[in-house]
Design a protein around this motif. Structure first.
Motif, PDB file in Angstrom:
ATOM      1  N   TRP A 201      51.266  12.524 -23.105  1.00  0.00           N
ATOM      2  CA  TRP A 201      52.521  12.839 -22.425  1.00  0.00           C
ATOM      3  C   TRP A 201      53.303  11.597 -22.026  1.00  0.00           C
ATOM      4  N   ALA A 202      52.708  10.425 -22.155  1.00  0.00           N
ATOM      5  CA  ALA A 202      53.472   9.186 -21.936  1.00  0.00           C
ATOM      6  C   ALA A 202      54.545   9.039 -23.015  1.00  0.00           C
TER       7      ALA A 202
ATOM      8  N   GLY B 269      71.589  19.086 -17.342  1.00  0.00           N
ATOM      9  CA  GLY B 269      70.613  19.326 -18.397  1.00  0.00           C
ATOM     10  C   GLY B 269      69.748  18.098 -18.654  1.00  0.00           C
ATOM     11  N   ILE B 270      70.341  16.915 -18.607  1.00  0.00           N
ATOM     12  CA  ILE B 270      69.581  15.675 -18.800  1.00  0.00           C
ATOM     13  C   ILE B 270      68.587  15.483 -17.665  1.00  0.00           C
ATOM     14  N   ASP B 271      69.015  15.751 -16.428  1.00  0.00           N
ATOM     15  CA  ASP B 271      68.092  15.646 -15.294  1.00  0.00           C
ATOM     16  C   ASP B 271      66.910  16.588 -15.479  1.00  0.00           C
ATOM     17  N   GLU B 272      67.182  17.812 -15.904  1.00  0.00           N
ATOM     18  CA  GLU B 272      66.110  18.785 -16.130  1.00  0.00           C
ATOM     19  C   GLU B 272      65.206  18.333 -17.275  1.00  0.00           C
ATOM     20  N   PHE B 273      65.802  17.860 -18.350  1.00  0.00           N
ATOM     21  CA  PHE B 273      65.054  17.346 -19.505  1.00  0.00           C
ATOM     22  C   PHE B 273      64.103  16.245 -19.038  1.00  0.00           C
ATOM     23  N   ASN B 274      64.657  15.278 -18.300  1.00  0.00           N
ATOM     24  CA  ASN B 274      63.871  14.118 -17.889  1.00  0.00           C
ATOM     25  C   ASN B 274      62.776  14.444 -16.880  1.00  0.00           C
ATOM     26  N   CYS B 275      62.887  15.586 -16.216  1.00  0.00           N
ATOM     27  CA  CYS B 275      61.848  16.032 -15.275  1.00  0.00           C
ATOM     28  C   CYS B 275      60.809  16.921 -15.958  1.00  0.00           C
ATOM     29  N   GLY B 276      60.985  17.165 -17.254  1.00  0.00           N
ATOM     30  CA  GLY B 276      60.050  18.029 -17.970  1.00  0.00           C
ATOM     31  C   GLY B 276      60.304  19.506 -17.743  1.00  0.00           C
TER      32      GLY B 276
END
Length: 135
Positions: free
Chosen positions: A118-119, A16-23
């Motif tokens: 988005w930054a 979930g964190i990987d997905e979060f961090n990839c937007g």
């Protein structure tokens, strides 16, 4: 929080964190909701808080001001008890980032989300877990 915060992050949390961090805001919601639903201990609120910050970003992307503000406030409410760190998640840092996003969203107002910087999009950071007492 309890001893569950000293545990390693479970695989679904890492995913979930990987997905979060990839937007991948929708995907992180699905992953973390699965984890949240399966967990019975209080740490489930950590997962819910991260999930809701991600949902807020989904609302920003879709220019849903009310949804973004609501989820940013609610997500931070769930995260606060887990600061500064839980299951290697740097909760304190995520809270700071979420506050920056909330301030930006509120400043842009209902019709300005197309100008969101988005930054400012938050990223969940993992840190080394603090040693358990007696180690």
């Amino acid at each position: 929080m309890g001893s569950e915060c000293r545990e390693a992050p479970p695989p679904l949390l890492r995913q979930g964190i990987d997905e979060f961090n990839c937007g991948a805001w929708f995907e992180q919601h699905e992953t973390l909701e699965e984890l949240w639903r399966a967990e019975r201990r209080e740490v489930r609120r950590l997962y819910q808080g991260i999930l809701q910050i991600g949902v807020a970003m989904h609302h920003v992307r879709n220019r849903n001001h009310h949804g973004a503000v609501y989820m940013l406030r609610r997500g931070t409410m769930y995260l606060r008890p887990f600061a500064p760190c839980c299951q290697s998640v740097d909760v304190a840092d995520l809270l700071v980032q979420a506050a920056r996003v909330l301030a930006a969203v509120e400043a842009l107002g209902r019709t300005g989300l197309d100008r969101f910087d988005w930054a400012l999009a938050p990223r969940v950071r993992l840190v080394a877990a603090p040693p358990a007492a007696g180690e």
